[in-house]
Scaffold this motif. Structure first.
Motif, PDB file in Angstrom:
ATOM      1  N   ARG A 118       0.692  -1.205  -0.023  1.00  0.00           N
ATOM      2  CA  ARG A 118       0.044  -0.017   0.039  1.00  0.00           C
ATOM      3  C   ARG A 118       0.848   1.308   0.017  1.00  0.00           C
ATOM      4  O   ARG A 118       0.460   2.141  -0.603  1.00  0.00           O
ATOM      5  N   ALA A 119       1.805   1.314   0.921  1.00  0.00           N
ATOM      6  CA  ALA A 119       2.700   2.495   0.991  1.00  0.00           C
ATOM      7  C   ALA A 119       3.598   2.431  -0.307  1.00  0.00           C
ATOM      8  O   ALA A 119       3.736   3.731  -0.791  1.00  0.00           O
ATOM      9  N   ALA A 120       3.965   1.546  -0.889  1.00  0.00           N
ATOM     10  CA  ALA A 120       4.679   1.685  -2.360  1.00  0.00           C
ATOM     11  C   ALA A 120       3.913   2.168  -3.358  1.00  0.00           C
ATOM     12  O   ALA A 120       4.213   3.136  -4.243  1.00  0.00           O
ATOM     13  N   ALA A 121       2.775   1.789  -3.545  1.00  0.00           N
ATOM     14  CA  ALA A 121       1.790   2.062  -4.374  1.00  0.00           C
ATOM     15  C   ALA A 121       1.343   3.297  -4.321  1.00  0.00           C
ATOM     16  O   ALA A 121       1.437   4.211  -5.291  1.00  0.00           O
ATOM     17  N   ARG A 122       1.305   4.139  -3.260  1.00  0.00           N
ATOM     18  CA  ARG A 122       0.933   5.558  -2.972  1.00  0.00           C
ATOM     19  C   ARG A 122       2.259   6.458  -3.298  1.00  0.00           C
ATOM     20  O   ARG A 122       2.006   7.371  -3.953  1.00  0.00           O
ATOM     21  N   GLU A 123       3.251   5.747  -3.094  1.00  0.00           N
ATOM     22  CA  GLU A 123       4.638   6.423  -3.479  1.00  0.00           C
ATOM     23  C   GLU A 123       4.847   6.665  -4.870  1.00  0.00           C
ATOM     24  O   GLU A 123       5.102   7.599  -5.316  1.00  0.00           O
ATOM     25  N   ALA A 124       4.279   5.766  -5.573  1.00  0.00           N
ATOM     26  CA  ALA A 124       4.385   5.460  -6.962  1.00  0.00           C
ATOM     27  C   ALA A 124       3.162   6.027  -7.603  1.00  0.00           C
ATOM     28  O   ALA A 124       3.197   6.107  -8.823  1.00  0.00           O
ATOM     29  N   GLY A 125       2.186   6.566  -6.972  1.00  0.00           N
ATOM     30  CA  GLY A 125       1.015   7.079  -7.395  1.00  0.00           C
ATOM     31  C   GLY A 125       0.115   6.175  -8.405  1.00  0.00           C
ATOM     32  O   GLY A 125      -0.623   6.376  -9.381  1.00  0.00           O
ATOM     33  N   VAL A 126       0.039   4.969  -7.947  1.00  0.00           N
ATOM     34  CA  VAL A 126      -0.763   3.733  -8.643  1.00  0.00           C
ATOM     35  C   VAL A 126      -1.906   3.214  -7.647  1.00  0.00           C
ATOM     36  O   VAL A 126      -1.598   3.406  -6.445  1.00  0.00           O
ATOM     37  N   GLU A 127      -2.767   2.570  -8.492  1.00  0.00           N
ATOM     38  CA  GLU A 127      -3.947   1.883  -7.920  1.00  0.00           C
ATOM     39  C   GLU A 127      -3.867   0.434  -7.905  1.00  0.00           C
ATOM     40  O   GLU A 127      -3.771   0.189  -9.075  1.00  0.00           O
ATOM     41  N   VAL A 128      -4.223  -0.167  -6.961  1.00  0.00           N
ATOM     42  CA  VAL A 128      -4.205  -1.768  -6.936  1.00  0.00           C
ATOM     43  C   VAL A 128      -5.510  -2.017  -7.342  1.00  0.00           C
ATOM     44  O   VAL A 128      -6.357  -1.737  -6.102  1.00  0.00           O
ATOM     45  N   VAL A 129      -6.175  -2.306  -8.408  1.00  0.00           N
ATOM     46  CA  VAL A 129      -7.555  -2.238  -8.532  1.00  0.00           C
ATOM     47  C   VAL A 129      -8.065  -3.614  -8.649  1.00  0.00           C
ATOM     48  O   VAL A 129      -9.290  -3.675  -8.858  1.00  0.00           O
ATOM     49  N   THR A 130      -7.326  -4.771  -8.777  1.00  0.00           N
ATOM     50  CA  THR A 130      -8.018  -6.101  -8.829  1.00  0.00           C
ATOM     51  C   THR A 130      -6.957  -6.924  -8.192  1.00  0.00           C
ATOM     52  O   THR A 130      -5.708  -6.945  -8.301  1.00  0.00           O
ATOM     53  N   GLY A 131      -7.608  -8.111  -7.673  1.00  0.00           N
ATOM     54  CA  GLY A 131      -6.497  -8.962  -7.205  1.00  0.00           C
ATOM     55  C   GLY A 131      -7.078 -10.272  -7.151  1.00  0.00           C
ATOM     56  O   GLY A 131      -8.218 -10.867  -7.441  1.00  0.00           O
ATOM     57  N   ASP A 132      -6.391 -11.403  -6.534  1.00  0.00           N
ATOM     58  CA  ASP A 132      -6.903 -12.898  -6.256  1.00  0.00           C
ATOM     59  C   ASP A 132      -5.976 -13.338  -5.272  1.00  0.00           C
ATOM     60  O   ASP A 132      -4.752 -13.209  -5.121  1.00  0.00           O
ATOM     61  N   THR A 133      -6.427 -14.347  -4.483  1.00  0.00           N
ATOM     62  CA  THR A 133      -5.574 -14.861  -3.507  1.00  0.00           C
ATOM     63  C   THR A 133      -5.944 -16.599  -3.559  1.00  0.00           C
ATOM     64  O   THR A 133      -6.945 -17.036  -3.862  1.00  0.00           O
ATOM     65  N   LYS A 134      -4.500 -17.220  -3.663  1.00  0.00           N
ATOM     66  CA  LYS A 134      -4.842 -18.814  -3.523  1.00  0.00           C
ATOM     67  C   LYS A 134      -3.879 -19.239  -2.488  1.00  0.00           C
ATOM     68  O   LYS A 134      -2.930 -18.544  -2.261  1.00  0.00           O
ATOM     69  N   VAL A 135      -4.209 -20.508  -1.876  1.00  0.00           N
ATOM     70  CA  VAL A 135      -3.390 -21.054  -0.837  1.00  0.00           C
ATOM     71  C   VAL A 135      -2.837 -22.300  -1.125  1.00  0.00           C
ATOM     72  O   VAL A 135      -3.750 -23.039  -1.691  1.00  0.00           O
ATOM     73  N   VAL A 136      -1.643 -22.369  -1.237  1.00  0.00           N
ATOM     74  CA  VAL A 136      -1.122 -23.961  -1.433  1.00  0.00           C
ATOM     75  C   VAL A 136      -0.852 -24.697  -0.110  1.00  0.00           C
ATOM     76  O   VAL A 136      -0.641 -24.147   0.912  1.00  0.00           O
ATOM     77  N   ASP A 137      -0.823 -26.073   0.044  1.00  0.00           N
ATOM     78  CA  ASP A 137      -0.625 -26.791   1.117  1.00  0.00           C
ATOM     79  C   ASP A 137       0.667 -26.406   1.397  1.00  0.00           C
ATOM     80  O   ASP A 137       1.704 -26.203   0.679  1.00  0.00           O
ATOM     81  N   ARG A 138       0.708 -26.807   2.714  1.00  0.00           N
ATOM     82  CA  ARG A 138       2.269 -26.572   3.616  1.00  0.00           C
ATOM     83  C   ARG A 138       3.367 -27.533   2.938  1.00  0.00           C
ATOM     84  O   ARG A 138       2.808 -28.550   2.443  1.00  0.00           O
ATOM     85  N   GLY A 139       4.524 -26.690   2.492  1.00  0.00           N
ATOM     86  CA  GLY A 139       5.460 -27.476   2.115  1.00  0.00           C
ATOM     87  C   GLY A 139       5.297 -27.420   0.437  1.00  0.00           C
ATOM     88  O   GLY A 139       6.148 -28.018  -0.358  1.00  0.00           O
ATOM     89  N   LYS A 140       4.365 -26.830  -0.266  1.00  0.00           N
ATOM     90  CA  LYS A 140       4.366 -26.447  -1.598  1.00  0.00           C
ATOM     91  C   LYS A 140       4.470 -25.279  -2.118  1.00  0.00           C
ATOM     92  O   LYS A 140       4.109 -24.777  -3.435  1.00  0.00           O
ATOM     93  N   GLY A 141       4.849 -24.369  -0.997  1.00  0.00           N
ATOM     94  CA  GLY A 141       4.886 -23.004  -1.571  1.00  0.00           C
ATOM     95  C   GLY A 141       6.127 -22.581  -0.696  1.00  0.00           C
ATOM     96  O   GLY A 141       6.864 -23.318  -0.178  1.00  0.00           O
ATOM     97  N   ASP A 142       6.275 -21.115  -0.541  1.00  0.00           N
ATOM     98  CA  ASP A 142       7.501 -20.747   0.489  1.00  0.00           C
ATOM     99  C   ASP A 142       6.890 -19.400   1.025  1.00  0.00           C
ATOM    100  O   ASP A 142       7.453 -18.313   0.838  1.00  0.00           O
ATOM    101  N   GLY A 143       6.018 -19.475   2.063  1.00  0.00           N
ATOM    102  CA  GLY A 143       5.358 -18.198   2.689  1.00  0.00           C
ATOM    103  C   GLY A 143       4.400 -17.629   1.615  1.00  0.00           C
ATOM    104  O   GLY A 143       3.366 -17.860   1.721  1.00  0.00           O
TER     105      GLY A 143
END
Lengths: 349, 349
Positions: B127-152
């Motif tokens: 959020r802070a970086a977007a303000r600094e850059a003067g851009v808006e985050v207008v759309t998004g998506d969240t996925k979750v993978v099982d433990r050990g199949k991603g990295d945080g």
């Protein structure tokens, strides 16, 4: 000290926990009108930005912008693969805003050790799906993570589409009296994934319905039907899509269970697994909310399209209890549908 | 039977193997003019698509579109974190096409078990970086993978920017006689990541240079300098960016090693670790290729901006051996610079 709150699979399931994360974290952080509309795509007016004159005949030119990440497991499943899914998912999010999809980006997060031949199959499937949908992949990126820190391949696609002047399709436009149509039978994608993941054999072949829906959506628009809202049925299936529209559009949705098309093999598999097909994911189906007067022509337009042959009318918008979905059960009686609070089928897209 | 070819960390390193994957797999599969330009962003003409009249004064309105996935490890590092990196990386890719960044999308791939408080810190940094850059985050998506199949957390961001009418900035426009400027000292991001990853303490603090570069790039354009090409220095550092421009623009690039600004702590760390600072990643630096006559004003515009105070002229474009980068070494003599064939610092972005 209490255990710190942690991300669970259900946070990615598209149900109650996904919505809570959005409400609590993402929407307040990135607060802006496009995001607040909670549609599958952000619709952005571009005429002012480009210092262009207005189009003759009015109606300001707008683009739709959307993103999705794909983490489906396994990478290949009956009827599709992560590549086809990544193209179709983003194309469909654009189509659900009434946009004509044009340009896509593709970001790959690959796990060290992935066979290059598998990646080639995935990319070639993306190419075929992009052609089918009439879109171009114009920019991309590849990252590699160490073995055991990924899972073969994740793909993030974003897309830009053109929204015809004057068109406004969103949950906010849903009105009492609207007819609710679904473009085909539900639950095939989720059951196809589950069958291969768990090594289950079901009677009859269940293949995923994954498909690009832009030409079908545009056929409905071209029929002259008064379309108020489109929504594709992904995580959480038909029930979740309807509940989201009810919540976001303050609509009182009534659904006839007996009118919801479910393929026999899907319904058999759901019975064995104790799943409700209304909550099982599709990747090539959507619901359309249209004015009662145009329900007939919208349904005819769907059925005349190869991807909409199984389309059906499944309910109406009433005026009692706005913000809820009521299911009139096959067995008689009715009950409200709720967002899932847990994860029914993790990583189906 | 021979062992099937597998994805290696170096395929994501931005060097020779990344380029080979692009040439062999992605470019042929998704063949189109925007992709073939191999720029950080695709530049798309939108006037026809929108059926809009041309802007008065000519110059067709265009948008820039880009994507990047971020897999940096660790998620937090001196001077930044994956959230700031994800916003800045995409903003910078747009700025390097001469575009004014406007709208971003964000896709999260979270690993089951990630602490929600960490995610909150990441999102708040975005959020802070977007303000600094003067851009808006207008759309998004969240996925979750099982433990050990991603990295945080992995984050995929895409972005749309507006390209001013008539502006054309790309490797193809680089000409013999062009001056080459760099916007500040190089290698800080890579060394900052490495210091925390390996638990190394270097003399002096090395913090990442991660920053949104759009206002600096636009200051250079506003100075009236004749800009031919911008490129930000990410994976593979200054050397890789110059080699890509040499290859894509058929340019004969000459660089004076002694003129390349390197912070003392970075240069000390590189010496201990056996790294060449020219190949170490930055996330807040870029090179500008400008006409010889405008080198002075471009450099002055950079130095007058808080993010360009350490800007320097580092070389010129000659006419011998197009497609190569020649380094005139501090020690005397000269040698060609090559793309790295292995992975120097995996997962630095």
């Amino acid at each position: 000290m209490s255990e710190p709150e942690k991300i669970q699979l259900a946070h990615g399931g598209g149900g109650r926990r996904t919505r809570a994360l959005l409400d609590r974290l993402f929407l307040p952080a990135f607060e802006n009108p496009a995001l607040a509309r909670r549609h599958d795509s952000a619709v952005l007016s571009i005429v002012q930005e480009l210092s262009l004159p207005q189009a003759p005949g009015g109606g300001s030119a707008r683009i739709a912008f959307t993103t999705d990440s794909f983490v489906v497991s396994p990478l290949f499943f009956p009827g599709g693969d992560i590549g086809r899914l990544a193209i179709c998912g983003t194309v469909n999010d654009l189509a659900m805003a009434g946009a004509e999809p044009r340009w896509l980006s593709a970001g790959f997060i690959l796990e060290e050790g992935l066979e290059v031949a598998l990646l080639e199959r995935i990319v070639s499937s993306m190419r075929a799906a992009a052609r089918e949908a009439g879109v171009e992949v114009v920019t991309g990126d590849t990252k590699v993570v160490d073995r055991g820190k990924g899972d073969g391949a994740f793909i993030a696609t974003s897309g830009i589409g053109i929204v015809p002047g004057g068109l406004d399709i969103s949950p906010a436009r849903v009105r009492p009296g609207d007819a609710i149509l679904v473009s085909g039978d539900v639950g095939r994608h989720g059951i196809a994934i589950l069958s291969v993941r768990e090594g289950l054999i079901f009677e009859g072949d269940v293949t995923s319905d994954v498909a690009p829906l832009a030409s079908l959506a545009s056929a409905v628009l071209a029929s002259g039907a008064e379309v108020h809202c489109f929504r594709d049925l992904t995580r959480g299936g038909l029930a979740t899509a309807l509940i989201e529209i009810a919540l976001d559009g303050r609509a009182a949705i009534e659904v006839e269970e007996r009118d919801v098309p479910v393929n026999g093999a899907v319904s058999g598999a759901c019975e064995i697994l104790g799943l409700d097909p209304l909550y099982v994911a599709c990747e090539g189906r959507f619901v359309a909310f249209v004015s009662e007067e145009s329900a007939g022509r919208a349904l005819a337009a769907m059925r005349a399209h190869p991807l909409g042959q199984g389309a059906a009318r499944i309910g109406s918008v009433g005026s009692d209890r706005p913000g809820t979905v009521r299911l009139h059960a096959r067995s008689g009686g009715s009950r409200p549908l709720d967002l899932l609070s847990g994860e029914q089928l993790p990583r189906i897209c």
